[in-house]
Write a protein that holds these residues in place. Structure first.
Motif, mmCIF file in Angstrom:
data_model
loop_
_atom_site.group_PDB
_atom_site.id
_atom_site.type_symbol
_atom_site.label_atom_id
_atom_site.label_comp_id
_atom_site.label_asym_id
_atom_site.label_seq_id
_atom_site.Cartn_x
_atom_site.Cartn_y
_atom_site.Cartn_z
ATOM 1 N N THR A 8 0.820 -1.203 0.000
ATOM 2 C CA THR A 8 0.000 0.000 0.000
ATOM 3 C C THR A 8 0.857 1.258 0.000
ATOM 4 O O THR A 8 2.083 1.189 0.073
ATOM 5 C CB THR A 8 -0.982 -0.021 1.203
ATOM 6 O OG1 THR A 8 -1.962 0.994 1.016
ATOM 7 C CG2 THR A 8 -0.264 0.159 2.537
ATOM 8 N N GLU A 110 -2.055 -5.438 -3.927
ATOM 9 C CA GLU A 110 -1.756 -3.999 -3.951
ATOM 10 C C GLU A 110 -3.043 -3.192 -3.870
ATOM 11 O O GLU A 110 -3.949 -3.379 -4.677
ATOM 12 C CB GLU A 110 -0.989 -3.674 -5.254
ATOM 13 C CG GLU A 110 -0.456 -2.252 -5.304
ATOM 14 C CD GLU A 110 -1.316 -1.305 -6.128
ATOM 15 O OE1 GLU A 110 -0.765 -0.601 -6.963
ATOM 16 O OE2 GLU A 110 -2.545 -1.250 -5.922
ATOM 17 N N LEU A 114 -5.659 -0.019 1.693
ATOM 18 C CA LEU A 114 -5.555 -1.321 2.368
ATOM 19 C C LEU A 114 -5.984 -1.213 3.829
ATOM 20 O O LEU A 114 -6.721 -2.056 4.333
ATOM 21 C CB LEU A 114 -4.101 -1.813 2.288
ATOM 22 C CG LEU A 114 -3.831 -3.222 2.793
ATOM 23 C CD1 LEU A 114 -4.356 -4.254 1.799
ATOM 24 C CD2 LEU A 114 -2.343 -3.447 3.028
ATOM 25 N N THR A 128 4.587 -0.723 3.038
ATOM 26 C CA THR A 128 4.099 0.616 2.693
ATOM 27 C C THR A 128 5.117 1.323 1.812
ATOM 28 O O THR A 128 6.312 1.304 2.106
ATOM 29 C CB THR A 128 3.815 1.454 3.966
ATOM 30 O OG1 THR A 128 2.586 0.997 4.543
ATOM 31 C CG2 THR A 128 3.660 2.935 3.655
ATOM 32 N N ARG A 164 0.335 4.670 8.363
ATOM 33 C CA ARG A 164 0.514 3.434 7.585
ATOM 34 C C ARG A 164 1.776 2.695 8.037
ATOM 35 O O ARG A 164 1.746 1.494 8.265
ATOM 36 C CB ARG A 164 0.668 3.756 6.092
ATOM 37 C CG ARG A 164 -0.614 3.940 5.363
ATOM 38 C CD ARG A 164 -0.376 3.970 3.861
ATOM 39 N NE ARG A 164 -1.359 4.831 3.244
ATOM 40 C CZ ARG A 164 -1.165 6.105 2.945
ATOM 41 N NH1 ARG A 164 0.000 6.676 3.169
ATOM 42 N NH2 ARG A 164 -2.120 6.819 2.412
#
Length: 198
Positions: A8, A110, A114, A128, A164
């Motif tokens: 992500t 992907e 996410l 990430t 993230r």
């Protein structure tokens, strides 16, 4: 069971480029956005989108994605509605795809959102992809032929990098493509070591 590696990053971070590097190195990759485009062409999802958003976003019965994007990227509630229609169908599509790749130790999933969509819970590990905001904005303006304001409003709908990264196992800074590719190779080595130990 084939492990799922979530990949992500925010809009314009270049996660699809990173996904392609994994693919070149022999790892099957599922791009959630492509899956979403596919399911949004299915009759059942189109009917649901019509019921929620009306006929004005359709031209000759074909969904005008940019009109829909204009609506949902300016309204969190409408984005949540769209996601509730599309995500279950994408999840189903991914599971069919995953079964077709069950002879692999792991596959890449992907997805831009996410974490926001809750799909991270289905992943065994998460990567990430990051890049400086100005570079990301530049990339999206060039790619989508859009404005800085539109890019920033889409960024606001997503988690920030710090959030993230705090929930990821690996991080790739996609500032320099050569270095980013080397990071992919390093991660693959670690994944293969883990796989051999399990």
């Amino acid at each position: 069971m084939t492990k799922i590696i979530g990949l992500t990053g925010g809009i314009g971070s270049g996660k699809t480029t990173i996904a392609r590097y994994f693919e070149e190195l022999g790892v099957p990759v599922y791009i959630a956005d492509d899956g979403a485009k596919k399911v949004m062409n299915s009759v059942s999802v189109i009917e649901k989108i019509k019921a929620e958003f009306g006929d004005s976003i359709f031209e000759d019965n074909v969904l005008n994605r940019s009109k829909l994007a204009e609506i949902v990227f300016n309204d969190k509630d409408k984005l949540a509605v769209l996601n509730s229609l599309v995500h279950p169908a994408v999840k189903e599509d991914f599971e069919i795809w995953r079964k077709q790749h069950q002879n692999y130790d792991y596959v890449i999933y992907e997805a831009a959102i996410l974490f926001e969509s809750g799909r991270y819970k289905d992943c065994d590990l998460i990567i990430t992809v990051t890049a400086p905001e100005e570079i990301r904005i530049e990339r999206v303006i060039k790619r989508d032929n859009t404005t800085k304001e539109q890019v920033l409003s889409r960024m606001k709908m997503q988690w920030n990098d710090e959030k993230r990264i705090s929930m990821s196992n690996f991080m790739i800074n996609n500032n320099n493509l050569k270095i980013a590719r080397e990071e992919v190779v390093k991660i693959l080595k670690i994944l293969n070591i883990k796989q051999n130990q399990s």
